[in-house]
Design a protein around this motif. Structure first.
Motif, PDB file in Angstrom:
ATOM      1  N   VAL A   1      37.498  72.233  10.314  1.00 61.41           N
ATOM      2  CA  VAL A   1      37.918  73.161  11.359  1.00 61.41           C
ATOM      3  C   VAL A   1      37.582  74.592  10.958  1.00 61.41           C
ATOM      4  CG1 VAL A   1      40.272  73.608  10.518  1.00 61.41           C
ATOM      5  CG2 VAL A   1      39.800  73.663  12.974  1.00 61.41           C
ATOM      6  N   GLU A   2      37.165  75.381  11.932  1.00 64.89           N
ATOM      7  CA  GLU A   2      36.830  76.780  11.693  1.00 64.89           C
ATOM      8  C   GLU A   2      37.958  77.681  12.182  1.00 64.89           C
ATOM      9  OE1 GLU A   2      33.110  77.508  13.579  1.00 64.89           O
ATOM     10  OE2 GLU A   2      31.998  76.113  12.301  1.00 64.89           O
ATOM     11  N   ASP A   3      38.029  78.872  11.605  1.00 66.83           N
ATOM     12  CA  ASP A   3      39.104  79.797  11.962  1.00 66.83           C
ATOM     13  C   ASP A   3      39.150  80.064  13.463  1.00 66.83           C
ATOM     14  OD1 ASP A   3      39.853  79.947   9.352  1.00 66.83           O
ATOM     15  OD2 ASP A   3      39.005  81.937   8.973  1.00 66.83           O
ATOM     16  N   MET A   4      37.993  80.277  14.069  1.00 66.86           N
ATOM     17  CA  MET A   4      37.971  80.585  15.495  1.00 66.86           C
ATOM     18  C   MET A   4      38.412  79.397  16.343  1.00 66.86           C
ATOM     19  SD  MET A   4      37.524  83.686  16.004  1.00 66.86           S
ATOM     20  CE  MET A   4      37.390  83.566  17.783  1.00 66.86           C
ATOM     21  N   GLU A   5      38.288  78.188  15.808  1.00 64.98           N
ATOM     22  CA  GLU A   5      38.796  77.026  16.534  1.00 64.98           C
ATOM     23  C   GLU A   5      40.321  76.993  16.508  1.00 64.98           C
ATOM     24  OE1 GLU A   5      35.691  73.417  16.326  1.00 64.98           O
ATOM     25  OE2 GLU A   5      36.382  74.061  14.352  1.00 64.98           O
ATOM     26  N   LEU A   6      40.897  77.539  15.441  1.00 65.63           N
ATOM     27  CA  LEU A   6      42.355  77.557  15.332  1.00 65.63           C
ATOM     28  C   LEU A   6      42.983  78.664  16.166  1.00 65.63           C
ATOM     29  CD1 LEU A   6      42.855  76.903  11.504  1.00 65.63           C
ATOM     30  CD2 LEU A   6      43.304  75.315  13.381  1.00 65.63           C
ATOM     31  N   ILE A   7      42.308  79.801  16.291  1.00 65.02           N
ATOM     32  CA  ILE A   7      42.927  80.925  16.999  1.00 65.02           C
ATOM     33  C   ILE A   7      42.139  81.393  18.209  1.00 65.02           C
ATOM     34  CG2 ILE A   7      44.044  81.769  14.903  1.00 65.02           C
ATOM     35  CD1 ILE A   7      41.921  83.950  14.759  1.00 65.02           C
ATOM     36  N   GLY A   8      40.916  80.893  18.391  1.00 63.92           N
ATOM     37  CA  GLY A   8      40.066  81.387  19.470  1.00 63.92           C
ATOM     38  C   GLY A   8      40.666  81.181  20.845  1.00 63.92           C
ATOM     39  N   PRO A   9      40.641  82.209  21.700  1.00 62.47           N
ATOM     40  CA  PRO A   9      41.259  82.109  23.020  1.00 62.47           C
ATOM     41  C   PRO A   9      40.536  81.155  23.968  1.00 62.47           C
ATOM     42  CG  PRO A   9      40.075  84.180  22.795  1.00 62.47           C
ATOM     43  CD  PRO A   9      40.086  83.545  21.436  1.00 62.47           C
ATOM     44  N   GLN A  10      39.287  80.790  23.656  1.00 59.82           N
ATOM     45  CA  GLN A  10      38.543  79.920  24.555  1.00 59.82           C
ATOM     46  C   GLN A  10      38.763  78.428  24.284  1.00 59.82           C
ATOM     47  OE1 GLN A  10      36.919  82.651  23.094  1.00 59.82           O
ATOM     48  NE2 GLN A  10      37.156  83.855  24.967  1.00 59.82           N
ATOM     49  N   ILE A  11      39.414  78.102  23.179  1.00 54.53           N
ATOM     50  CA  ILE A  11      39.537  76.689  22.789  1.00 54.53           C
ATOM     51  C   ILE A  11      40.971  76.222  22.982  1.00 54.53           C
ATOM     52  CG2 ILE A  11      39.220  75.018  20.925  1.00 54.53           C
ATOM     53  CD1 ILE A  11      37.186  76.909  19.703  1.00 54.53           C
ATOM     54  N   HIS A  12      41.177  75.363  23.955  1.00 53.48           N
ATOM     55  CA  HIS A  12      42.503  74.807  24.220  1.00 53.48           C
ATOM     56  C   HIS A  12      42.882  73.863  23.075  1.00 53.48           C
ATOM     57  CE1 HIS A  12      45.760  72.632  26.175  1.00 53.48           C
ATOM     58  NE2 HIS A  12      45.752  73.545  27.129  1.00 53.48           N
ATOM     59  N   PRO A  13      44.154  73.823  22.680  1.00 55.36           N
ATOM     60  CA  PRO A  13      44.566  72.927  21.596  1.00 55.36           C
ATOM     61  C   PRO A  13      44.176  71.466  21.803  1.00 55.36           C
ATOM     62  CG  PRO A  13      46.307  74.495  22.053  1.00 55.36           C
ATOM     63  CD  PRO A  13      45.251  74.712  23.105  1.00 55.36           C
ATOM     64  N   THR A  14      44.240  70.986  23.039  1.00 56.32           N
ATOM     65  CA  THR A  14      43.841  69.585  23.278  1.00 56.32           C
ATOM     66  C   THR A  14      42.351  69.388  23.026  1.00 56.32           C
ATOM     67  OG1 THR A  14      43.607  70.065  25.644  1.00 56.32           O
ATOM     68  CG2 THR A  14      45.713  69.154  24.905  1.00 56.32           C
ATOM     69  N   ASP A  15      41.537  70.387  23.387  1.00 61.44           N
ATOM     70  CA  ASP A  15      40.105  70.297  23.111  1.00 61.44           C
ATOM     71  C   ASP A  15      39.843  70.280  21.609  1.00 61.44           C
ATOM     72  OD1 ASP A  15      39.601  70.360  25.829  1.00 61.44           O
ATOM     73  OD2 ASP A  15      39.334  72.544  25.872  1.00 61.44           O
ATOM     74  N   LEU A  16      40.630  71.057  20.877  1.00 65.98           N
ATOM     75  CA  LEU A  16      40.486  71.078  19.427  1.00 65.98           C
ATOM     76  C   LEU A  16      40.785  69.706  18.836  1.00 65.98           C
ATOM     77  CD1 LEU A  16      40.147  72.504  16.703  1.00 65.98           C
ATOM     78  CD2 LEU A  16      42.538  73.212  16.859  1.00 65.98           C
ATOM     79  N   LEU A  17      41.829  69.058  19.317  1.00 62.75           N
ATOM     80  CA  LEU A  17      42.182  67.727  18.802  1.00 62.75           C
ATOM     81  C   LEU A  17      41.081  66.709  19.079  1.00 62.75           C
ATOM     82  CD1 LEU A  17      45.975  67.556  19.767  1.00 62.75           C
ATOM     83  CD2 LEU A  17      44.998  67.914  17.491  1.00 62.75           C
ATOM     84  N   VAL A  18      40.498  66.780  20.259  1.00 61.47           N
ATOM     85  CA  VAL A  18      39.407  65.855  20.599  1.00 61.47           C
ATOM     86  C   VAL A  18      38.195  66.119  19.710  1.00 61.47           C
ATOM     87  CG1 VAL A  18      37.772  65.176  22.391  1.00 61.47           C
ATOM     88  CG2 VAL A  18      40.180  65.499  22.965  1.00 61.47           C
ATOM     89  N   ARG A  19      37.890  67.407  19.470  1.00 57.93           N
ATOM     90  CA  ARG A  19      36.760  67.736  18.604  1.00 57.93           C
ATOM     91  C   ARG A  19      36.942  67.161  17.202  1.00 57.93           C
ATOM     92  NH1 ARG A  19      34.892  74.023  19.401  1.00 57.93           N
ATOM     93  NH2 ARG A  19      34.705  74.038  21.695  1.00 57.93           N
ATOM     94  N   LEU A  20      38.166  67.262  16.699  1.00 59.27           N
ATOM     95  CA  LEU A  20      38.413  66.871  15.313  1.00 59.27           C
ATOM     96  C   LEU A  20      38.658  65.372  15.147  1.00 59.27           C
ATOM     97  CD1 LEU A  20      40.790  69.771  14.155  1.00 59.27           C
ATOM     98  CD2 LEU A  20      38.411  69.423  13.472  1.00 59.27           C
ATOM     99  N   PHE A  21      39.451  64.797  16.040  1.00 58.58           N
ATOM    100  CA  PHE A  21      39.990  63.450  15.780  1.00 58.58           C
ATOM    101  C   PHE A  21      39.735  62.457  16.924  1.00 58.58           C
ATOM    102  CE2 PHE A  21      43.097  66.591  13.933  1.00 58.58           C
ATOM    103  CZ  PHE A  21      42.732  66.425  12.601  1.00 58.58           C
ATOM    104  N   HIS A  22      38.632  62.596  17.659  1.00 54.14           N
ATOM    105  CA  HIS A  22      38.440  61.747  18.829  1.00 54.14           C
ATOM    106  C   HIS A  22      38.423  60.258  18.481  1.00 54.14           C
ATOM    107  CE1 HIS A  22      34.356  62.451  17.267  1.00 54.14           C
ATOM    108  NE2 HIS A  22      34.044  61.276  17.787  1.00 54.14           N
ATOM    109  N   GLU A  23      37.938  59.880  17.286  1.00 50.36           N
ATOM    110  CA  GLU A  23      37.894  58.468  16.911  1.00 50.36           C
ATOM    111  C   GLU A  23      39.276  57.913  16.572  1.00 50.36           C
ATOM    112  OE1 GLU A  23      35.106  57.866  13.808  1.00 50.36           O
ATOM    113  OE2 GLU A  23      33.349  58.342  15.050  1.00 50.36           O
ATOM    114  N   ASP A  24      40.235  58.791  16.313  1.00 46.39           N
ATOM    115  CA  ASP A  24      41.592  58.354  15.974  1.00 46.39           C
ATOM    116  C   ASP A  24      42.520  58.334  17.190  1.00 46.39           C
ATOM    117  OD1 ASP A  24      41.810  58.021  12.913  1.00 46.39           O
ATOM    118  OD2 ASP A  24      40.679  59.889  13.151  1.00 46.39           O
ATOM    119  N   ARG A  25      41.969  58.511  18.369  1.00 46.59           N
ATOM    120  CA  ARG A  25      42.706  58.435  19.633  1.00 46.59           C
ATOM    121  C   ARG A  25      43.912  59.387  19.657  1.00 46.59           C
ATOM    122  NH1 ARG A  25      42.469  52.892  18.520  1.00 46.59           N
ATOM    123  NH2 ARG A  25      44.737  52.718  18.641  1.00 46.59           N
TER     124      ARG A  25
END
Length: 332
Positions: free
Chosen positions: A235-259
């Motif tokens: 995970v990158e810093d801007m993914e954690l705090i960036g205003p354009q990235i919704h938390p749910t989108d972040l979870l899908v980016r990181l852990f999509h295979e873990d449902r």
């Protein structure tokens, strides 16, 4: 979006990775952290410690039941003497939780441009849970270890709760186009869910006497846990705090295979429970002679809340255990 609050700021989003029995939280703080840090003119090293502690408090506190209180404390023998935070769980479903934080430090001993965590020195990291009147508060303590407050929290959960935990945090000042500069912070917490098993964990501490995730997980569970940690490492810093990235989108980016599966978000705001009544209660243990020593040249007793900056002015005749029932001289 300019000039308006982003929908997921000052929220904690709980989630679960169904394929690997891992639960977690995503947190975004902006106005809460701005308010906390604006109460004092902290030097950068102390600001960093308070910001990280506030993030940890928001993530851990989300599990508190209604009306419970969570407190985190770090005490050390270095220039950063105390970092204290409180999380007040909502009093009813749908209400926001409240967070406050405060730091005590020795400005003369602070080392500029030195890692903030190293300025805590030797000490302890503590978690306190108050379930309310009629209950005994719970307290767990672990020594300062690792290279961050997040590492201290991870050690605490492994030692005291037998729960492998991981925190990824970032914070700093930022500015949206056309807007003022403000604090933004974000983080992700992972925790391996306990489950019944005929196999006991190894429960073998490392050389420093402290447990780590590998010490309390069997081989299969550790493989899932290790994979999730590797993904979180990306995970990158801007993914954690960036205003354009919704938390749910972040979870899908990181852990999509873990449902990943998300639950209702919890909003948080700055809040302090100080009051004149609490100040009077804290002074009720003192005699009239003690109160006289606290009285200023102006003939009043004053008290300041370090968390929110509230200033209380009291008539010395109305405080202390010898004050009697005369309370006509309340605070201005």
């Amino acid at each position: 979006m300019l000039g308006s609050k982003i929908a997921w700021d000052d929220t904690v989003l709980p989630f679960q990775l169904d394929a690997s029995d891992i639960r977690g939280r995503v947190v975004r703080l902006d106005g809460v952290l701005d308010t906390i840090l604006s109460q004092h003119a902290y030097p950068p090293e102390i600001e960093a410690l308070v910001a990280e502690m506030a993030l940890l408090t928001a993530m851990i506190g989300q599990t508190m039941k209604l009306r419970w209180k969570l407190s985190l404390q770090v005490r050390g023998d270095g220039p950063a003497r105390l970092i204290a935070t409180d999380y007040y769980a909502p009093t009813a479903e749908g209400e926001p939780a409240r967070i406050r934080a405060y730091a005590s430090y020795d400005a003369n001993r602070l080392l500029p441009r030195v890692d903030p965590f190293s300025q805590i020195g030797k000490g302890y990291f503590a978690i306190l849970i108050d379930q309310g009147k009629g209950t005994t508060p719970y307290q767990g303590i672990t020594p300062i270890s690792g290279g961050s407050l997040s590492a201290c929290a991870e050690t605490y959960f492994a030692q005291s709760e037998q729960l492998p935990s991981r925190f990824a945090t970032t914070f700093g000042r930022s500015q949206l186009a056309g807007g003022p500069e403000s604090w933004r912070a974000g983080g992700v917490m992972l925790q391996k869910m306990p489950k019944a098993s005929p196999f006991a964990p190894k429960d073998e501490a490392d050389d420093d006497g402290l447990l780590r995730a590998k010490d309390i997980l069997n081989e299969d569970d550790f493989e899932d846990w290790n994979r999730a940690n590797i993904l979180l490492d990306s995970v990158e810093d801007m993914e954690l705090i960036g205003p354009q990235i919704h938390p749910t989108d972040l979870l899908v980016r990181l852990f999509h295979e873990d449902r990943p599966r998300v639950f209702d978000p919890q909003s948080v705001e700055f809040g302090c429970n100080c009051s004149e009544e609490r100040v009077r209660n804290s002074l009720s243990i003192y005699s009239a002679k003690d109160i006289a020593h606290m009285t200023t040249d102006d003939g009043v007793v004053t008290a300041d809340c370090q968390f929110c900056g509230a200033h209380y002015v009291l008539d010395p005749k109305t405080v202390g255990f010898e004050a009697g029932d005369d309370t006509d001289g309340d605070a201005d």
